[in-house]
Structures are given as structure tokens and as C-alpha cells.
Motif scaffolding. Structure first.
Motif, PDB file in Angstrom:
ATOM      1  N   SER A   1     -17.896 -53.396  39.567  1.00 14.56           N
ATOM      2  CA  SER A   1     -17.889 -53.582  41.506  1.00 14.56           C
ATOM      3  C   SER A   1     -19.363 -53.097  42.468  1.00 14.56           C
ATOM      4  CB  SER A   1     -16.561 -52.933  42.634  1.00 14.56           C
ATOM      5  OG  SER A   1     -16.581 -51.535  42.407  1.00 14.56           O
TER       6      SER A   1
ATOM      7  N   LYS B   1     -10.530 -43.743  36.745  1.00 15.32           N
ATOM      8  CA  LYS B   1     -10.240 -45.101  36.988  1.00 15.32           C
ATOM      9  C   LYS B   1     -11.209 -45.660  37.988  1.00 15.32           C
ATOM     10  CE  LYS B   1      -6.753 -48.185  39.448  1.00 15.32           C
ATOM     11  NZ  LYS B   1      -7.557 -48.469  39.837  1.00 15.32           N
ATOM     12  N   PHE B   2     -11.675 -44.568  38.234  1.00 12.87           N
ATOM     13  CA  PHE B   2     -12.229 -45.222  40.152  1.00 12.87           C
ATOM     14  C   PHE B   2     -13.631 -45.344  39.329  1.00 12.87           C
ATOM     15  CE2 PHE B   2     -10.651 -42.662  43.480  1.00 12.87           C
ATOM     16  CZ  PHE B   2      -9.423 -43.384  43.932  1.00 12.87           C
TER      17      PHE B   2
ATOM     18  N   LYS C   1     -12.260 -48.289  49.520  1.00 10.41           N
ATOM     19  CA  LYS C   1     -10.201 -49.051  49.202  1.00 10.41           C
ATOM     20  C   LYS C   1      -9.516 -48.335  49.370  1.00 10.41           C
ATOM     21  CE  LYS C   1     -12.046 -52.387  46.422  1.00 10.41           C
ATOM     22  NZ  LYS C   1     -12.272 -52.982  45.078  1.00 10.41           N
ATOM     23  N   ALA C   2      -9.926 -46.624  48.197  1.00  5.29           N
ATOM     24  CA  ALA C   2      -8.654 -46.279  47.932  1.00  5.29           C
ATOM     25  C   ALA C   2      -8.056 -45.345  49.280  1.00  5.29           C
ATOM     26  CB  ALA C   2      -8.969 -45.308  47.330  1.00  5.29           C
TER      27      ALA C   2
ATOM     28  N   ASP D   1     -13.434 -48.525  37.083  1.00  5.61           N
ATOM     29  CA  ASP D   1     -13.862 -49.775  38.478  1.00  5.61           C
ATOM     30  C   ASP D   1     -14.956 -50.158  39.314  1.00  5.61           C
ATOM     31  OD1 ASP D   1     -11.361 -50.240  37.449  1.00  5.61           O
ATOM     32  OD2 ASP D   1     -10.539 -49.642  38.886  1.00  5.61           O
ATOM     33  N   GLY D   2     -15.564 -48.544  39.476  1.00  3.44           N
ATOM     34  CA  GLY D   2     -16.262 -48.969  40.736  1.00  3.44           C
ATOM     35  C   GLY D   2     -18.138 -49.141  39.607  1.00  3.44           C
TER      36      GLY D   2
ATOM     37  N   SER E   1     -19.120 -46.420  53.078  1.00  8.59           N
ATOM     38  CA  SER E   1     -18.220 -47.125  52.407  1.00  8.59           C
ATOM     39  C   SER E   1     -16.756 -47.626  52.558  1.00  8.59           C
ATOM     40  CB  SER E   1     -18.608 -46.737  50.609  1.00  8.59           C
ATOM     41  OG  SER E   1     -17.222 -45.849  50.170  1.00  8.59           O
TER      42      SER E   1
ATOM     43  N   GLU F   1     -14.694 -48.485  45.557  1.00  8.26           N
ATOM     44  CA  GLU F   1     -13.106 -48.078  44.646  1.00  8.26           C
ATOM     45  C   GLU F   1     -12.577 -46.945  45.632  1.00  8.26           C
ATOM     46  OE1 GLU F   1     -11.554 -50.725  43.314  1.00  8.26           O
ATOM     47  OE2 GLU F   1     -14.073 -51.334  43.289  1.00  8.26           O
TER      48      GLU F   1
ATOM     49  N   SER G   1     -18.815 -44.672  42.326  1.00 10.10           N
ATOM     50  CA  SER G   1     -17.027 -45.266  42.667  1.00 10.10           C
ATOM     51  C   SER G   1     -17.027 -45.519  43.999  1.00 10.10           C
ATOM     52  CB  SER G   1     -16.172 -44.271  42.324  1.00 10.10           C
ATOM     53  OG  SER G   1     -16.632 -43.591  41.000  1.00 10.10           O
TER      54      SER G   1
END
Length: 403
Positions: free
Chosen positions: A72, A64-65, A386-387, A68-69, A15, A383, A380
Motif C-alpha cells: 500500500s 501482516k502489517f 486502518k487497523a 500489506d503495508g 495515517s 495498514e 506499515s
């Protein structure tokens, strides 16, 4: 010469490669994996759950991950035609003493913005007719998928972006070459500007090769599963979880209907005597000696001695394992269960015996090291990728593509 070299071809490494390719379309990206296939270890042996995020401390990376994950991940599966299902799950209290913990979990779900609902024992039976409980929570956004297929799609997309993917390539040393780093492997050497360590069960060792203090040691825990025989799969419609013990770092044995319609029951959690030890007899002297010599392990073992003994008993006694499952579904009998594959969790442990409960990402000179990526890392993964990219200092010769 590469701009970015990722060590580890599990779902987090892939990822990250995918996110890098989107952010830096002209970058030369390399992904190295020591095994013969992608997602060979933790990713390929997990339960395939798209987690909701209900368990995690509000405000944490995990919470959070995961929230949101999950969104997505579903969108990714829809876009690329990967089979998945948002089936929801129930978390149930099997005794009155568990009801306060169940309520705390419900409140945490609300704090994390997750669609949850309190349900009565009668309502639980409408969803899962064979469950025995005194109360429950319905978690609507939980789903199931095959993360190995997700990872293979990530790899395909990285190749389409122009990335270089190398299987059967094990990093054995990392050395400097001016401002760059050279990864010495069993299949030649690779020079790169930036190293990204996503080596999972070996992430602390890779960090050490890169002259970076991982801040924790990886201790492997094996999770063993049984599978319901096909004629008994009717006992489980979706996913059934107990109320977790907040003082113990594992969720307890539960039932998971997989995307292929099989039903897995477990896992327990026992110390693995090898970092990639999927069988009780697997043993590696180096891995074992490192754990035994690590003060943090003994502090953890002393703190959780009672629960640890129960987990070991479940490992060696099918009857004990079955009794744990019968707390959720009393009808389940030993003859209804057959052993299936195990997984090994890379748990980062500090010297003081405390578990690293959240994602741990450590910066080095021209390097970044993912030193703890526990569940829900698969959920996740997009996400997290991206982080990680957001934390990498951009090479001056590359233009950042904004998405």
C-alpha cells in the motif's frame, strides 16, 4: 467539539487521521502535534526503508502489517508522485557460523509470503561488488522513500478531508467532561468524544494522563549513523544487511542507500538519556530517572550485557564502528565515513525485562492508545491506521463509509 482527537503528528498519527477521514467523512477530526512540523521525531529520523517483512514472526501484526503495508505504501507513492524505489536488498552471512541463521531467515521469508532467493557469494557480488560474505539472501520487495514527505502528504490529505491540524500544541492534561474528554494543551483546551494516542516516545505518559495502564514503559534507544563520503558511495548499490542476532532486539549495523543517493551506515543502539536525545550529551533528569528506577530496564541490561557493551563501545569509538562495517565491506575505512543524524527509537519494555516485540494497542474508555509502534511502523502506516480505526467504537451519530 470534535469526534476524534489524535495526539501525535508522526506517520502513525497522521495515517490514523487519514483513515478516520475516509471511514467517517462527516466526522470532526483533530490532530495535535507538539512540535513545529509533522514527523519531527521517529518518522523524520529513520532510515527511509520500505521493509519487506522478512524478519517478523509469521502471523504477528508486524508480519501482516509490513507485508500489506509495503504494497500500500508503494501504491500511495505512485498515486501522489512521491519519489521512491524498489531496489531490493541483500542479507549476508559473513561467517560459516551464521549460515544456519541465514537459512532460518530465508524460511521465514517464505512463510511470510515474501519474494526471496538464496544467493551464492558470487551472486551477491553481482549485486553488491564490494561485499565479502559466505552466503546471502536477495529480498526483492524492499525499497526506499522519504517518510517525512509521505507524512506531509498525509497531512495535506487530512486537511482536504476537512480535518483540523494543530502544530506547536502540546497535550498537558486529559480530563473528563461527562462522556467526553478534554485535552488541555499549551494552546487551549479541546473537547472530543474519542482520544487516539499516537504520541510515540511519550505514548506511555499520554496513556497515564488518560487513566489507562500502558502495560509497558517507553525506554528510548538512540541509533547513531555515519554517512559515506560522496566519493565512496560507489561501494553500496542498494541495501546491505548482516544476519541479525535473534537474541538481540536490533538488526545490527548495515548500509542503506537513501532516496537522495546518500549512503548511511549504522545504526548502533545505545540507551538515550533523554526521550528525544539525538546527541550523546543530551540529558533529561525525569527521563533518566524513570529508566533507572524501572526494574524492567535492569533485567534487560543484565540479559544483553555483552551486546550492550559492544553497542556503547561503537558509540564512543569510530574505529570499533568501522570494524563492524568492514565485516560487510572490507574496503571501508574510517576516513570514508562522516557522522550524520541519529534517531531515537521508542522501545516499549515490560516490567519483567522483556521487550514488547509487536505492536501494542491498548483500549481505554472512549480512547485507544498505541503504546508500541516499532519498525516497520512507517512502512506499515497505512495498514496500522486502518487497523486502529477498526478498533474504535463508532460514534452513534456518524455513518461509517465502507471502502
Amino acid at each position: 467539539m470534535y469526534d476524534f482527537a489524535i495526539i501525535g503528528g508522526g506517520i502513525v498519527g497522521l495515517s490514523t487521521g487519514l483513515a478516520l477521514g475516509k471511514s467517517y467523512p462527516h466526522a470532526k477530526i483533530l490532530v495535535l502535534e507538539k512540535e513545529s512540523d509533522w514527523a519531527f521525531h521517529q518518522t523524520g529520523n529513520n532510515s527511509g526503508v520500505i521493509h519487506s517483512g522478512i524478519y517478523y514472526k509469521p502471523g504477528s501484526f508486524k508480519a501482516k502489517f509490513c507485508r500489506d503495508g509495503a504494497k500500500s505504501m508503494v501504491e500511495f507513492c505512485q498515486e501522489y508522485g512521491i519519489e521512491h524505489e524498489i531496489c531490493g536488498k541483500v542479507i549476508v552471512a559473513t561467517s560459516a557460523g551464521e549460515l544456519p541463521r541465514l537459512e532460518n531467515l530465508y524460511q521465514r521469508g517464505l512463510e511470510n509470503g515474501i519474494p526471496v532467493k538464496r544467493i551464492s557469494p558470487e551472486e551477491v557480488k553481482e549485486i553488491e561488488p564490494h561485499v565479502s560474505c559466505v552466503g546471502g539472501i536477495r529480498v526483492f520487495s524492499t525499497g526506499i522513500v522519504n517518510y517525512k514527505k509521505v507524512s506531509q502528504k498525509y497531512a495535506e490529505l487530512i486537511q482536504q478531508q476537512g480535518g483540523d491540524l494543530r502544530l506547536n500544541t502540546k497535550v498537558e492534561n486529559i480530563c473528563r467532561s461527562g462522556k467526553n474528554q478534554v485535552l488541555e494543551t499549551n494552546n487551549g483546551s479541546f473537547e472530543t468524544r474519542i482520544v487516539i494516542n499516537c504520541a510515540g516516545l511519550h505514548s506511555d505518559r499520554i496513556a497515564k494522563l488518560g487513566q489507562v495502564e500502558a502495560q509497558a514503559k517507553i525506554v528510548p534507544f538512540r541509533g547513531e549513523y555515519y554517512e559515506l563520503t560522496p566519493e565512496k558511495r560507489y561501494l553500496v548499490k542498494t541495501l546491505i544487511y548482516p544476519v541479525p542476532n535473534p537474541d538481540f532486539p536490533f538488526l545490527g549495523v548495515h548500509f542503506t542507500r537513501m532516496i537522495d543517493s546518500s549512503v548511511h551506515a549504522g545504526p548502533n543502539a545505545v540507551l538515550s538519556l533523554k526521550r528525544e536525545g539525538y546527541h550523546k550529551t543530551d540529558f533529561d533528569l525525569r527521563d533518566f530517572a524513570e529508566v533507572m528506577a524501572y526494574p524492567g530496564f535492569w533485567k534487560l541490561a543484565a540479559k544483553h550485557a555483552d551486546e550492550g557493551i559492544k553497542e556503547i563501545i561503537r558509540s564512543f569509538s569510530k574505529a570499533a564502528f568501522v570494524r563492524s562495517l568492514q565485516q560487510l565491506i572490507p574496503e571501508v575505512q574510517a576516513e570514508d565515513l562522516v557522522p550524520t543524524h541519529a534517531g531515537v527509537r521508542a522501545q516499549a519494555l515490560k516490567n519483567d525485562g522483556s521487550l514488547v516485540d509487536d505492536f501494542l494497542i491498548v483500549q481505554g474508555e472512549n480512547s485507544i492508545h498505541v503504546c508500541n509502534a516499532p519498525s516497520p511502523a512507517a512502512t506499515s502506516s497505512l495498514e496500522i491506521g486502518k487497523a486502529i480505526v477498526a478498533q474504535i467504537p463508532a460514534p452513534s451519530h456518524l455513518a461509517l463509509s465502507i471502502h
